[in-house]
Design a protein around this motif. Structure first.
Motif, PDB file in Angstrom:
ATOM      1  N   UNK A   1      46.831  15.439  48.285  1.00 50.59           N
ATOM      2  CA  UNK A   1      46.844  14.083  47.734  1.00 50.59           C
ATOM      3  C   UNK A   1      47.619  14.053  46.413  1.00 50.59           C
ATOM      4  N   UNK A   2      47.762  12.874  45.857  1.00 52.14           N
ATOM      5  CA  UNK A   2      48.459  12.719  44.584  1.00 52.14           C
ATOM      6  C   UNK A   2      47.512  13.003  43.424  1.00 52.14           C
TER       7      UNK A   2
ATOM      8  N   UNK B   1      44.179  16.588  39.727  1.00 54.38           N
ATOM      9  CA  UNK B   1      44.639  17.944  39.460  1.00 54.38           C
ATOM     10  C   UNK B   1      46.153  18.029  39.400  1.00 54.38           C
ATOM     11  N   UNK B   2      46.807  17.659  40.471  1.00 54.19           N
ATOM     12  CA  UNK B   2      48.262  17.742  40.541  1.00 54.19           C
ATOM     13  C   UNK B   2      48.732  16.958  41.757  1.00 54.19           C
TER      14      UNK B   2
ATOM     15  N   UNK C   1      55.712  20.555  41.984  1.00 54.26           N
ATOM     16  CA  UNK C   1      54.358  21.018  42.230  1.00 54.26           C
ATOM     17  C   UNK C   1      54.319  22.544  42.235  1.00 54.26           C
ATOM     18  N   UNK C   2      53.275  23.076  41.671  1.00 54.17           N
ATOM     19  CA  UNK C   2      53.169  24.534  41.659  1.00 54.17           C
ATOM     20  C   UNK C   2      52.831  25.007  43.065  1.00 54.17           C
TER      21      UNK C   2
ATOM     22  N   UNK D   1      40.882  17.948  34.126  1.00 52.52           N
ATOM     23  CA  UNK D   1      40.690  17.135  32.930  1.00 52.52           C
ATOM     24  C   UNK D   1      41.084  15.677  33.155  1.00 52.52           C
ATOM     25  N   UNK D   2      42.191  15.520  33.865  1.00 51.08           N
ATOM     26  CA  UNK D   2      42.715  14.150  33.937  1.00 51.08           C
ATOM     27  C   UNK D   2      41.822  13.286  34.815  1.00 51.08           C
ATOM     28  N   UNK D   3      41.643  12.074  34.397  1.00 51.76           N
ATOM     29  CA  UNK D   3      40.822  11.130  35.143  1.00 51.76           C
ATOM     30  C   UNK D   3      41.589  10.665  36.371  1.00 51.76           C
ATOM     31  N   UNK D   4      40.868  10.424  37.430  1.00 55.90           N
ATOM     32  CA  UNK D   4      41.553   9.835  38.567  1.00 55.90           C
ATOM     33  C   UNK D   4      41.725   8.346  38.315  1.00 55.90           C
TER      34      UNK D   4
END
Lengths: 360, 1090
Positions: free
Chosen positions: A143-144, A150-151, B453-454, B466-469
């Motif tokens: 997913x995005x 996450x990524x 993307x890794x 950490x980042x909010x969805x």
């Protein structure tokens, strides 16, 4: 590619209980689920690692391109020694197909799937793979970042991404994989749903028991998966059946059957159908003249309603004659959501129209 | 029609047992099923649900027949809940009558067997500030043998959506009392017989929030997938339960903790849990069909041994399952969503947030109707999508200020626009037409900064990302296909958002997202972006023109009523302080300024054409509301001999819904009628107006026409993906569906075909495709007579209507949003010229018809309220005529003694405009004029009796929006080439030789394409002229009407026409489809602001 294991499966136990008339489903399930096997660790004698390379391609068409997955390589390794056990790439169709290549694995196996979006022939935006049913970590959700936090688990043209899946216990079944980026491209324009434009395929995780259940001569029967002659896998989209076939009489060759094909079988063949909804519409599937078992039950049905990404898998014994598979919703059937199931001595399927055919 | 929708809200419950253990494949089918079914259902706004529904394994018992044991339990307790007024409602009496005496014995036995607790529950329906409804728990008391416990503390003390979840055991008795907002009460006694999650809901407006769950457990444990094994879980061991209702395209959530305390989570919430906790989902459907999917978690499908991760949820049905949070996948933000693609696009998603062990990860509520906002309606605007003229997007909270219409809402930035298609019989999209350009691509910026993307092999994530969805869909908000459902979107960027339906592009809903930092004004945003890609300042004349049509379309009081003596047009706009890029002002003042400063305008008197026509004109007065229908629309017949309305056909017996487009059979006796906001095609007798047949044909049937070759009907299904081919059996008076011809190849995005045309030889069909900005040319002769798609030809933005040259070689396709007409070569399958209508003062072209003799094209332009006449020799606009706001339909009929009339309709007025495109009959349309006008209301005598035939008691006081909503129009006899040849002598005898043979006439004028098809070359004919000639003649042309002279803001004057004609001359041969610059439009809308 089928391997057999000696342990008793949950499904098998359940079905056995049902067949023995142990009463209602709850008690059947209770009986099945209290098998000691499931109170201990499940062991898989021959787990393997599948390294699979897929790529995505645009199929150019006036009025709007379609997208398709293509299998570039499928090799099987020993997960311990990393030794190459088998290269089964040749079993697959060449080139991109809709639905995408059917990936066949077994419970206990793990998968390392690398998806490439080629610079030249790829899809002009970010696309990925989101798979259902199998175990995977968040980094392989497909997913995005706005969804998983996450990524971005997809690829723009010129990029590759590797997903890691593991077919842990109780993952047996047929599961869809599909794009889950909702079709976003780098400039933010909506590509109008790559998921619905052909980026969908099947992952089949066979039970490590090598058994499944079929309706044979009107009776629920446990059969060996190895005795199945063909797997027929169809996505029912808003406007067509898109089918793939694996023919075990022909060295498990995968054959793309495309749109509303004529599905062929020989008299007495065990045929396993795997159906999925895709898109926005709901469907009521029927295979004229046949009935089958509602999955997970001993209930005999002859019609099934399902919606997008719901699966419906059943095994039947083919009988001589011409049957019709169709979506009985009138507007769907009138727009061509149907095809023939022909059982004769030939047993060959006939491909339907393919979007790769030249537009005149 | 007295009440378009009887919208009484009754909060009294209907209890439906929703089986979570359905194993049959033969479920009840709803929605798009069986479209050919001819059963005609009444679809009144009220009584949508039966009062009581029984389902297997579930009993509702008459209170008088409770068992002795139960009665004694009850009699010992004082359980009166005294804080409301009790009124015995009619509903209750009806309910009691319905009890089947034979059932009562069985029920008595059942009740006598009640050994568990008795729950006395009282809940009340409350209206929320935004106009939605919620249920509030008033009292929940549990009686055991010797104790009484008040459980009311478990519930919020305010109304919620979904309503309180009632948790009971299979052997309990539930005495459920519900109170509606008028104080009516109803009590139902419910004894569950099996476990699962069931729904209760209100009899009316349930989709606006009146629903909740009843969770029934027993001492049995529940098979659940835990640690890769299926084990039995005791419901008592659950950490949390989530209730999710799938409604429209929104999840409405609630959490119940292990102490049974309920917490509302509102819309698309984040559901929080710690890794490996056992949680249960109760997923239920309250409107539309859905498939529920949760990422990375699978569960046992109740009643089966099947392990699934996606489950069909139908209306009033549900499922219930236990999962282990993380389920061998680990911590993370796992998405849950509806897997119906259009619903996903419309925002139907949320997050299941699994935190590490002991992290106490909490659920986070989503946007709520109770959130406070800049107006009394809060910060959550809910639009009901309806079939009701002027209220297609209806803010359920009502009109904010006078003149603001019910289609406007105001929130603070970050507020929510929420949509539900709950009062419409067909499919739609929820699509932004206009939005603040800064909102573009949000949240896409977060995407592009992470291009690579890794390819990590990371299998374990120890901490939550950490980042909010942020699940907010980005602008533009859109779906690829028309669907049943709804939509939900947060408006993070301040400014004006206008939503429309791509199928029905005059349905408008507007939301202003205000920036609280700018006090006392509402922010329209500095720059707005149109769905065409153009960006315009918020003070731009085009913005104002769009707002003007918004407030006209959505307010019937602003429509033009020509039936008054000395008719006047009085415009009302809302007095709202606004901020644009140029500063502050009042919306009404700005809009009035843009139309000349005055809110009152004198309208022209109706003046019939001097010369009669031949036969009749039929007009779809689509918005006219009659006595006994809940849906609008009549078909109005005008006798062209005297220009009187002689008949109106309302078809109350089928509740005809928004009749949009008409055609007839070759005998001119049977009228075919599409119902565009529905799924039906109707046939009625031309002489009597009697209904012949009503066919469920597919969603949003738009246009109908016959193939002159075989008299089969072709109906564009703008809510489906093709054209229906239908036969009408004249012996049985029945339709027969033959097939649906897809207008795209399998897998391609849906086209949504609209105003189709068939070549006079019957060999080809062209459809303008609203969704894909192109056309499909279908060749009937290919593929052994089955036909096939010959080509897809790119068009402008939202192609909507087609006209055809008599030789079938060229089609004219109007592009609604790019203000252009594509001239398409039917053989080559490509655009040979693009006519820029904006350059000559026209915007938003709709129906575009070619005169039967092929000499000119007449296009109705809906935004500017103008008519454009295009000469087919030059493919240029040679004449502009005034029309009314919402100018819409055009079709041709025969003029007596030769020539043709173009009949032009307007949605927001009640007159028909009759255009004579070539009064001097010289083949050159530069002298086109309006010959006259016809009132579409029909006439009434002094006692209010209709002076026309009708079928729905159309006395004066029974009819609303009289004659309004003019859209499809059709003249009898059909004199188009291909069809005119089929007329019998009674009709043909009235025509001139030239009218009988328009193809011959066309050949006489001899229009021939050059080799490239790029420019038509005139080879012969009496009236060759070059463009300079036509321009000089234009200069001498006088404006036609009073209105034209008085108001040069509305209708382009000759000077402007001249300029634009020159401009367009310069651009010949350079078809530019998608790059209409705002400047072009600016030139046609010279509105000074501020």
């Amino acid at each position: 590619m089928m391997k057999y294991y000696l342990s008793i499966s949950i499904l098998l136990s359940t079905i056995l209980s049902l067949l023995l008339g142990l009463g209602n489903f709850t008690s059947a399930i209770t009986t099945a689920f209290s098998q000691e096997e499931f109170n201990g660790n499940t062991e898989y004698p021959y787990p393997v690692l599948h390294k699979i390379d897929l790529s995505v391609h645009a199929i150019e068409k006036p009025g709007g391109d379609l997208y398709a997955y293509q299998l570039d390589s499928h090799k099987i390794y020993d997960p311990e020694t990393n030794l190459l056990l088998n290269d089964i790439t040749d079993r697959y169709s060449n080139g991109p197909t809709i639905p995408g290549p059917t990936l066949m694995i077994e419970e206990g196996d793990s998968v390392e799937l690398t998806l490439t979006n080629p610079e030249e022939t790829g899809v002009p935006g970010m696309v990925g793979i989101h798979v259902h049913g199998i175990d995977y970590p968040l980094a392989s959700d497909g997913t995005l970042k706005v969804v998983n936090g996450l990524r971005n688990e997809g690829v723009f043209p010129g990029q590759s991404i590797t997903y890691h899946y593991s077919a842990g216990p109780a993952t047996a079944g047929t599961w869809p994989y599909h794009d889950h980026t909702l079709g976003l491209n780098p400039t933010g324009m909506n590509m109008n749903g790559a998921e619905t434009l052909g980026l969908f395929g099947n992952l089949v995780i066979d039970s490590h028991t090598g058994k499944t259940v079929a309706l044979v001569d009107g009776k629920p029967t446990i059969v060996n998966i190895a005795d199945i002659s063909k797997d027929i896998l169809c996505y029912v989209t808003d406007d067509a059946f898109w089918c793939d076939e694996i023919d075990y009489r022909n060295f498990a060759e995968h054959k793309a059957l495309w749109e509303n094909p004529t599905i062929g079988a020989r008299d007495g063949d065990l045929i396993r159908f795997h159906l999925y909804g895709m898109g926005t519409d709901f469907h009521i599937f029927e295979l004229t003249g046949y009935d089958w078992l509602d999955p997970g039950t001993t209930q005999i049905i002859k019609q099934k309603k399902f919606g997008p990404l719901e699966n419906h898998v059943f095994t039947i014994k083919a009988k001589n004659g011409i049957a019709e598979y169709r979506d009985t919703i009138t507007s769907h059937e009138l727009s061509g959501l149907k095809g023939s199931f022909v059982v004769d001595s030939n047993g060959q399927s006939i491909q339907g129209q393919s979007p790769l055919e030249v537009f005149n | 029609m007295n009440q378009l929708k009887n919208n009484t809200i009754i909060g009294i419950f209907t209890i439906i047992l929703l089986s979570s253990t359905v194993t049959t494949g033969m479920e009840t089918i709803v929605d798009k099923s069986d479209l050919i079914d001819k059963t005609i259902e009444e679809t009144n706004g009220s009584g949508m649900h039966p009062i009581i529904k029984y389902a297997e394994g579930y009993n509702e018992v008459n209170p008088d027949n409770l068992g002795e044991q139960t009665k004694s339990k009850l009699s010992n307790k004082n359980l009166e809940v005294k804080d409301y007024t009790v009124k015995k409602s009619e509903t209750e009496q009806t309910y009691q009558k319905k009890i089947d005496p034979e059932k009562i014995d069985a029920e008595n036995k059942a009740i006598n067997a009640v050994e568990g607790s008795i729950h006395k529950v009282t809940i009340e329906a409350k209206k929320l500030q935004n106009g939605q409804y919620g249920y509030l728990m008033k009292k929940h008391i549990v009686l055991d043998d010797d104790s009484e416990q008040d459980l009311t503390y478990r519930y919020p003390n305010f109304p919620t959506i979904p309503g309180p979840t009632l948790e009971i055991q299979t052997d309990d008795l539930l005495i459920l009392t519900s109170i509606d907002e008028n104080g009516n009460i109803k009590t139902q006694n419910i004894q569950p017989k099996k476990t699962g999650s069931f729904e209760y809901f209100g009899e009316n407006s349930s989709t606006l929030g009146l629903f909740g769950a009843i969770v029934v457990d027993s001492s049995n444990k529940i098979p659940s997938k835990v640690d890769g094994k299926v084990i039995e879980v005791d419901p008592k061991d659950l950490e949390k339960q989530y209730v999710l209702f799938m409604v429209g395209s929104t999840f409405w959530g609630q959490e119940i903790n292990s102490k049974h305390i309920q917490k509302p989570l509102w819309t698309n919430p984040t559901l929080g849990a710690d890794l490996n906790q056992l949680v249960r989902f109760h997923v239920l459907g309250a409107a539309n069909q859905h498939t529920f999917h949760l990422h990375a978690h699978e569960w046992v499908d109740p009643g089966t041994a099947n392990i699934i991760d996606t489950k069909l949820i139908s209306t009033n049905q549900g499922t219930s399952f236990i999962i282990q949070a993380g389920d061998r996948a680990g911590v993370g933000n796992w998405s849950y969503h509806c897997h119906v693609f259009a619903h996903m696009e419309a925002g139907m998603m949320g997050t299941f947030k699994v935190g590490p062990v002991d992290s106490h990860t909490e659920s986070v509520p989503g946007a709520s109707p109770l959130d406070s906002g800049p107006t009394k309606q809060g910060n959550f605007i809910t639009f009901s999508i309806t079939d009701e003229p002027g209220k297609f997007f209806k803010n359920v909270g009502g009109e904010l200020v006078k003149g603001a219409t019910e289609s406007l809402g105001v929130v603070e930035k970050g507020g929510t626009a929420h949509f539900i298609m709950d009062d419409t019989n067909t499919v739609h999209t929820i699509t932004t037409l206009l939005w603040p350009s800064e909102a573009e691509n949000m949240p896409m910026e977060k995407l592009v900064d992470n291009k690579k993307p890794e390819t990590t092999k990371e299998n374990k994530i120890s901490n939550l990302p950490q980042s909010q969805t942020d699940m907010t869909p980005h602008m533009p908000f859109d779906q690829i296909t028309a669907y049943s459902g709804g939509g939900i979107v947060k408006l993070e960027t301040p400014g004006l958002y206008v939503f429309t339906c791509k199928v029905h592009p005059y349905m408008f809903g507007g939301v202003i997202a205000d920036d609280p930092e700018t006090e006392n004004v509402l922010d329209l945003g500095d720059e707005l972006e149109l769905s065409t890609g153009e960006k315009i300042p918020s003070s731009h004349p085009l913005t104002l023109a769009l707002l003007k049509i918004f407030f006209i379309a959505n307010n019937p009081l602003n429509w033009l009523d020509y039936s008054q003596d000395n008719p006047e047009w009085k415009l009302t706009f809302p007095h709202i302080p606004i901020k644009t890029d140029l500063g502050n002002g009042y919306l009404d003042q700005a809009l009035l300024k843009s139309i000349g400063g005055s809110s009152n305008k004198q309208l022209e008197e109706i003046t019939h054409p001097g010369n009669p026509g031949i036969g009749e004109v039929w007009v779809d007065t689509q918005f006219e509301e009659t006595h006994s229908k809940t849906k609008p629309g009549t078909v109005t017949m005008i006798n062209t001999e005297n220009w009187q309305v002689e008949r109106k056909v309302a078809l109350p017996q089928i509740n005809m819904n928004n009749p949009h487009n008409i055609w007839s059979d070759s005998s001119q006796q049977i009228i075919y009628q599409t119902q565009w906001f529905d799924n039906r095609l109707t046939a009625f007798d031309r002489d009597t107006g009697n209904l012949l047949d009503d066919l469920k044909i597919g969603d949003a049937p738009a246009h109908v026409m016959t193939n002159p070759d075989n008299d089969l009907l072709y109906v564009s299904l703008s809510g489906e993906q093709g054209v229906a081919e239908v036969k009408f059996d004249k012996n049985e008076n029945k339709f027969k569906m033959i097939r649906i011809i897809p207008t795209q190849d399998a897998g391609q995005n849906p086209t949504s075909p609209h105003g189709l045309w068939i070549t006079p030889d019957g060999n080809k069909m062209i459809t303008p495709n609203q969704f894909t900005d192109d056309t499909t040319i279908f060749d009937f002769t290919q593929h052994s007579g089955n036909g096939e798609i010959k080509s897809r030809v790119d068009a402008g933005n939202m192609p909507i209507s087609t006209g055809m040259m008599p030789d079938g070689k060229r089609a004219y396709v109007s592009n609604l949003l790019s203000n252009t007409i594509n001239v398409i070569d039917m053989e080559l399958g490509r655009v040979v010229k693009t006519i820029d209508l904006a350059a000559s003062g026209h915007a938003f072209p709709i129906q575009t018809s070619v005169s039967p003799n092929g000499q000119y094209v007449v296009t109705a332009n809906t935004l500017t309220g103008t008519i454009a006449i295009i000469d087919t020799d030059t493919n240029e606009v040679v004449k502009s005529l005034p029309c009314d706001p919402g100018c819409h339909g055009v079709n041709f009929g025969a003029k007596k003694d030769g020539g043709y009339y173009a009949y032009v309709t307007s949605k927001f007025s009640n007159r028909l405009i009759v255009v004579d495109g070539d009064p001097n009959n010289d083949g050159n349309p530069k002298d086109a004029i309006i010959s006259g006008t016809v009132l579409l209301t029909g006439t009434y005598d002094n006692s209010g009796n209709a002076q026309f035939e009708n079928d729905d008691n159309m006395a004066y006081s029974n009819v609303k929006l009289k004659g309004m909503g003019g859209q499809g129009t059709y003249a009898i006899p059909n004199v188009y080439p291909g069809w005119v040849q089929l007329l019998d002598l009674s009709w043909a005898g009235q025509l001139t030789d030239e009218q009988r043979d328009p193809i011959g006439a066309f050949n006489t004028f001899g229009k021939v394409m050059d080799n490239t098809g790029a420019n038509p070359i005139k080879v012969l004919g009496p009236n060759s002229f070059n463009s300079q000639d036509s321009l000089s003649e234009l200069k001498a042309e006088r404006p036609l009407s009073q209105e034209t002279q008085n108001n040069d803001n509305q209708v382009p004057n000759t000077q402007k026409e001249l300029k634009s004609a020159e401009a367009s001359t310069n651009s010949i041969g350079k078809p530019s489809i998608k790059n209409v610059q705002p400047n072009n439009i600016l030139s046609i809308l010279p509105i000074p602001y501020p």
